[in-house]
Design a protein around this motif. Sequence first.
Motif, PDB file in Angstrom:
ATOM      1  N   PHE B  78      97.926  65.030 -10.201  1.00  0.00           N
ATOM      2  CA  PHE B  78      96.981  64.631 -10.809  1.00  0.00           C
ATOM      3  C   PHE B  78      97.021  63.164 -11.687  1.00  0.00           C
ATOM      4  CE2 PHE B  78      96.608  68.927 -10.125  1.00  0.00           C
ATOM      5  CZ  PHE B  78      95.182  68.986  -9.326  1.00  0.00           C
ATOM      6  N   THR B  79      98.335  62.187 -11.463  1.00  0.00           N
ATOM      7  CA  THR B  79      98.096  61.632 -12.314  1.00  0.00           C
ATOM      8  C   THR B  79      97.804  60.029 -10.416  1.00  0.00           C
ATOM      9  OG1 THR B  79     100.874  60.823 -11.291  1.00  0.00           O
ATOM     10  CG2 THR B  79     100.082  61.778 -13.681  1.00  0.00           C
ATOM     11  N   ASP B  80      97.774  59.086 -10.661  1.00  0.00           N
ATOM     12  CA  ASP B  80      97.611  58.039  -9.028  1.00  0.00           C
ATOM     13  C   ASP B  80      98.777  57.316  -8.818  1.00  0.00           C
ATOM     14  OD1 ASP B  80      98.266  56.323 -11.049  1.00  0.00           O
ATOM     15  OD2 ASP B  80      95.907  55.387 -11.379  1.00  0.00           O
ATOM     16  N   GLY B  81      99.978  57.382  -9.136  1.00  0.00           N
ATOM     17  CA  GLY B  81     100.632  56.249  -9.004  1.00  0.00           C
ATOM     18  C   GLY B  81     101.081  55.378  -9.458  1.00  0.00           C
ATOM     19  N   ARG B  82     100.266  55.311  -9.739  1.00  0.00           N
ATOM     20  CA  ARG B  82      99.477  52.978 -10.275  1.00  0.00           C
ATOM     21  C   ARG B  82      99.928  52.932 -11.574  1.00  0.00           C
ATOM     22  NH1 ARG B  82      95.314  50.626  -7.377  1.00  0.00           N
ATOM     23  NH2 ARG B  82      95.815  49.365  -9.641  1.00  0.00           N
ATOM     24  N   ALA B  83     100.533  51.762 -11.872  1.00  0.00           N
ATOM     25  CA  ALA B  83     101.395  51.656 -13.202  1.00  0.00           C
ATOM     26  C   ALA B  83     100.095  51.437 -14.282  1.00  0.00           C
ATOM     27  CB  ALA B  83     101.633  50.276 -13.535  1.00  0.00           C
ATOM     28  N   ASN B 291     106.753  68.174 -13.227  1.00  0.00           N
ATOM     29  CA  ASN B 291     106.444  67.882 -12.497  1.00  0.00           C
ATOM     30  C   ASN B 291     105.806  65.959 -12.915  1.00  0.00           C
ATOM     31  OD1 ASN B 291     104.581  69.780 -10.750  1.00  0.00           O
ATOM     32  ND2 ASN B 291     103.415  69.726 -13.289  1.00  0.00           N
ATOM     33  N   VAL B 292     106.994  66.340 -13.351  1.00  0.00           N
ATOM     34  CA  VAL B 292     107.454  64.349 -14.184  1.00  0.00           C
ATOM     35  C   VAL B 292     107.997  63.902 -13.062  1.00  0.00           C
ATOM     36  CG1 VAL B 292     109.906  64.587 -14.856  1.00  0.00           C
ATOM     37  CG2 VAL B 292     108.102  62.804 -15.565  1.00  0.00           C
ATOM     38  N   ALA B 293     108.513  64.258 -12.040  1.00  0.00           N
ATOM     39  CA  ALA B 293     109.014  63.416 -10.545  1.00  0.00           C
ATOM     40  C   ALA B 293     108.098  62.917  -9.440  1.00  0.00           C
ATOM     41  CB  ALA B 293     109.971  64.062 -10.185  1.00  0.00           C
ATOM     42  N   LEU B 294     106.531  63.682 -10.329  1.00  0.00           N
ATOM     43  CA  LEU B 294     105.610  63.087  -9.203  1.00  0.00           C
ATOM     44  C   LEU B 294     105.038  61.312  -9.672  1.00  0.00           C
ATOM     45  CD1 LEU B 294     104.463  66.479  -8.059  1.00  0.00           C
ATOM     46  CD2 LEU B 294     106.352  65.598  -7.043  1.00  0.00           C
ATOM     47  N   THR B 295     104.905  62.108 -10.628  1.00  0.00           N
ATOM     48  CA  THR B 295     103.885  61.250 -11.668  1.00  0.00           C
ATOM     49  C   THR B 295     105.013  59.742 -11.682  1.00  0.00           C
ATOM     50  OG1 THR B 295     104.805  61.994 -14.007  1.00  0.00           O
ATOM     51  CG2 THR B 295     103.415  63.587 -13.134  1.00  0.00           C
ATOM     52  N   ALA B 296     105.318  59.079 -11.739  1.00  0.00           N
ATOM     53  CA  ALA B 296     105.952  57.709 -11.687  1.00  0.00           C
ATOM     54  C   ALA B 296     104.755  57.044 -11.240  1.00  0.00           C
ATOM     55  CB  ALA B 296     106.968  57.537 -10.445  1.00  0.00           C
ATOM     56  N   HIS B 300     103.262  55.101 -21.341  1.00  0.00           N
ATOM     57  CA  HIS B 300     101.693  54.732 -21.667  1.00  0.00           C
ATOM     58  C   HIS B 300     101.184  53.782 -20.355  1.00  0.00           C
ATOM     59  CE1 HIS B 300     103.233  51.341 -24.090  1.00  0.00           C
ATOM     60  NE2 HIS B 300     102.020  50.890 -23.737  1.00  0.00           N
ATOM     61  N   ASP B 301     102.301  52.444 -20.509  1.00  0.00           N
ATOM     62  CA  ASP B 301     101.886  51.113 -19.298  1.00  0.00           C
ATOM     63  C   ASP B 301     102.298  50.844 -18.018  1.00  0.00           C
ATOM     64  OD1 ASP B 301     104.222  51.145 -20.449  1.00  0.00           O
ATOM     65  OD2 ASP B 301     104.192  49.265 -21.256  1.00  0.00           O
ATOM     66  N   GLY B 302     103.052  52.139 -17.673  1.00  0.00           N
ATOM     67  CA  GLY B 302     103.309  52.108 -16.021  1.00  0.00           C
ATOM     68  C   GLY B 302     104.759  51.208 -16.261  1.00  0.00           C
ATOM     69  N   SER B 303     105.595  51.368 -17.241  1.00  0.00           N
ATOM     70  CA  SER B 303     106.379  49.964 -17.470  1.00  0.00           C
ATOM     71  C   SER B 303     107.495  50.139 -16.571  1.00  0.00           C
ATOM     72  CB  SER B 303     106.465  48.860 -18.594  1.00  0.00           C
ATOM     73  OG  SER B 303     106.913  49.858 -19.636  1.00  0.00           O
ATOM     74  N   LEU B 304     108.340  51.313 -16.809  1.00  0.00           N
ATOM     75  CA  LEU B 304     109.539  52.174 -16.091  1.00  0.00           C
ATOM     76  C   LEU B 304     109.176  52.480 -14.682  1.00  0.00           C
ATOM     77  CD1 LEU B 304     110.379  53.358 -19.684  1.00  0.00           C
ATOM     78  CD2 LEU B 304     111.008  51.897 -18.511  1.00  0.00           C
ATOM     79  N   ALA B 305     110.052  52.478 -13.659  1.00  0.00           N
ATOM     80  CA  ALA B 305     109.737  52.654 -12.598  1.00  0.00           C
ATOM     81  C   ALA B 305     109.862  54.003 -12.181  1.00  0.00           C
ATOM     82  CB  ALA B 305     109.760  51.561 -11.445  1.00  0.00           C
ATOM     83  N   HIS B 313     116.484  53.891 -20.873  1.00  0.00           N
ATOM     84  CA  HIS B 313     115.810  53.489 -22.089  1.00  0.00           C
ATOM     85  C   HIS B 313     115.804  53.967 -23.354  1.00  0.00           C
ATOM     86  CE1 HIS B 313     111.866  52.589 -24.624  1.00  0.00           C
ATOM     87  NE2 HIS B 313     111.587  54.923 -24.561  1.00  0.00           N
ATOM     88  N   TYR B 314     116.144  55.509 -22.944  1.00  0.00           N
ATOM     89  CA  TYR B 314     115.933  56.169 -24.038  1.00  0.00           C
ATOM     90  C   TYR B 314     117.537  56.082 -24.456  1.00  0.00           C
ATOM     91  CZ  TYR B 314     111.571  57.687 -23.930  1.00  0.00           C
ATOM     92  OH  TYR B 314     110.133  57.709 -24.168  1.00  0.00           O
ATOM     93  N   ALA B 315     118.177  56.040 -23.298  1.00  0.00           N
ATOM     94  CA  ALA B 315     119.557  55.772 -23.523  1.00  0.00           C
ATOM     95  C   ALA B 315     120.080  54.864 -24.755  1.00  0.00           C
ATOM     96  CB  ALA B 315     121.318  56.243 -22.912  1.00  0.00           C
ATOM     97  N   ALA B 316     119.662  53.503 -24.477  1.00  0.00           N
ATOM     98  CA  ALA B 316     119.359  52.153 -25.114  1.00  0.00           C
ATOM     99  C   ALA B 316     118.973  52.652 -26.721  1.00  0.00           C
ATOM    100  CB  ALA B 316     118.884  51.280 -24.041  1.00  0.00           C
ATOM    101  N   GLY B 317     118.238  53.520 -26.171  1.00  0.00           N
ATOM    102  CA  GLY B 317     117.627  53.771 -27.732  1.00  0.00           C
ATOM    103  C   GLY B 317     116.355  53.147 -28.058  1.00  0.00           C
ATOM    104  N   GLY B 318     115.459  52.970 -27.018  1.00  0.00           N
ATOM    105  CA  GLY B 318     114.410  52.207 -26.561  1.00  0.00           C
ATOM    106  C   GLY B 318     114.899  50.337 -26.615  1.00  0.00           C
ATOM    107  N   ARG B 319     113.567  49.864 -25.601  1.00  0.00           N
ATOM    108  CA  ARG B 319     113.939  48.319 -24.786  1.00  0.00           C
ATOM    109  C   ARG B 319     114.254  47.493 -26.050  1.00  0.00           C
ATOM    110  NH1 ARG B 319     110.889  47.700 -19.305  1.00  0.00           N
ATOM    111  NH2 ARG B 319     109.589  48.026 -20.924  1.00  0.00           N
TER     112      ARG B 319
END
Lengths: 152, 365
Positions: B78-83, B291-296, B300-305, B313-319
């Motif tokens: 129930f997301t749309d696959g878009r950024a 179901n996070v594997a389905l929601t790429a 919030h901005d779809g900036s991580l593919a 991103h999280y390992a770096a402590g944020g981009r």
Amino acid sequence: MAAAGLLLAQDNAPTVEVTGAVKQALTLSADDLAKMPRAKVHASNNGIEIVYEGVWLHDVLVKAGAAQGSELRGKALASYVLASAQDGYQVVFSLAELDPAFVENQILLADTADGRPLFGEQGRFRLVASKDKPGARSLRMLTKLEVVQVRK
Amino acid sequence: MRSGWLQRVGAGLAMAAGLLAADFDWTLPKGFPRPVVPAENPMSAARVELGRYLFYEKRISGNGTQSCGSCHRQEFAFTDGRARAEGSTGQLHPRSSMSLVNVAYAVRLTWANATLDSLEEQALIPMLGEAPVELGLKGHEAEFLGALRGDARYRRMFAAAFAGESDAVTLANVCQAIAAFERSIVSMRSPYDRYRWGGDAGAISDAAKRGELLFFSSEHAGCFRCHGGWNFSGAVRFAGGNAGGTAGEVDPRGGFFNTGVAQYAAPNRGLYEQTQRAEDMGKFRAPSLRNVALTAPYMHDGSLATLGDVIDHYAAGGRFADPNKSRILHGFTVTAEEKRDLIEFLKSLTDEEMVHDARWTDPWK
């Protein structure tokens, strides 16, 4: 410790060490805990009701000969238990807050949930501090309890 | 003391609500809590089924091209696959479409709103909102309701869902039916659920088990600190819970985090857009990871593919450096193998039955 090591540690007959300012250091397995007086705590994981079973931490401390009851006075009151998890996480309880003669705040050293041995992210052993508001001191993957006496 | 007729009316209403409530089966796995249902919109099979038709009804958009289901597709949890979601007129939404799975348990709705907690109220935003235009229904409400009244199927369904109402085909009832349908979308049947709660030790791989330990260790990834509990989210509300159905006292501004994933600019400054408080800059809600594997794509901005990008991103402590970044983001070291393990764990949260469950499919196909 890497994740592979964490998982391996759970598979290899895990134990809880009780060390520090105690008369008798202990290495407790699930079998050892099964022979001690058992206790239960009802808890909720966001609405999923769970019954943890194990041994009161107070009873573990008594078995190890840490100051509890009438011995818990004077310098002994400046003592704490440092609980450590397999992954390095640690929390502290004062010795007094583990003694029901001081406060009704019994902490459970749990080894089963709903009748099944603990596993996975909970580790084989965990603490359940049911009267704490946050869950941060209900330490999972428990491996060691060290009694530290601040005033000698 | 209430008069006799008022007591009888009250008893009748209570009985009707009871019948409606009894007419709905959540089919929850044993032990999982029931969602909170607002007294003014009791669940019933008829109301949920009407909601399903309306959810996938394209006449709900001003130009007849989109439905709720256009941006909330079952195959993508129930997301749309878009950024970023695209509205019926082609306008891009500033943010990514959020999953509706287990939305009934959410304490707050949407990415960055500290007060919105009603699915019934939320349903109006995509319908009537103009900044951005989503469904673009504003100005076409009468035409839409007229089309529903002219449709024999809808006349029957509204009468069944809102029995006793002389004119049940109203925008308020459309919102109630859609909210009831959304509330019905519950997901607790993933391999990880079978492993963690169902006693099936072989339901997930050893890699996923290793990933679970990383996820739940504050000394490693510590993902659970924002995505915790059985719903892998912030606080949940459930029937019979404390403090009005929640797991405990809930800070209305809690559960929102600045993760340093973007250089926040209007209209995407998180809670700040609503509160204008400096400390809310860049704070967005931590969604459920079920179901996070389905929601790429993610955030919030779809900036991580990919999930790998999210872990990096999280390992770096944020981009990006940000003075308001959450102190929970501590950064961590992760090997290639551990990253694979974490991804395997996250994949184990996929409820394949949910993706194909006939209760939530598009009835117009």
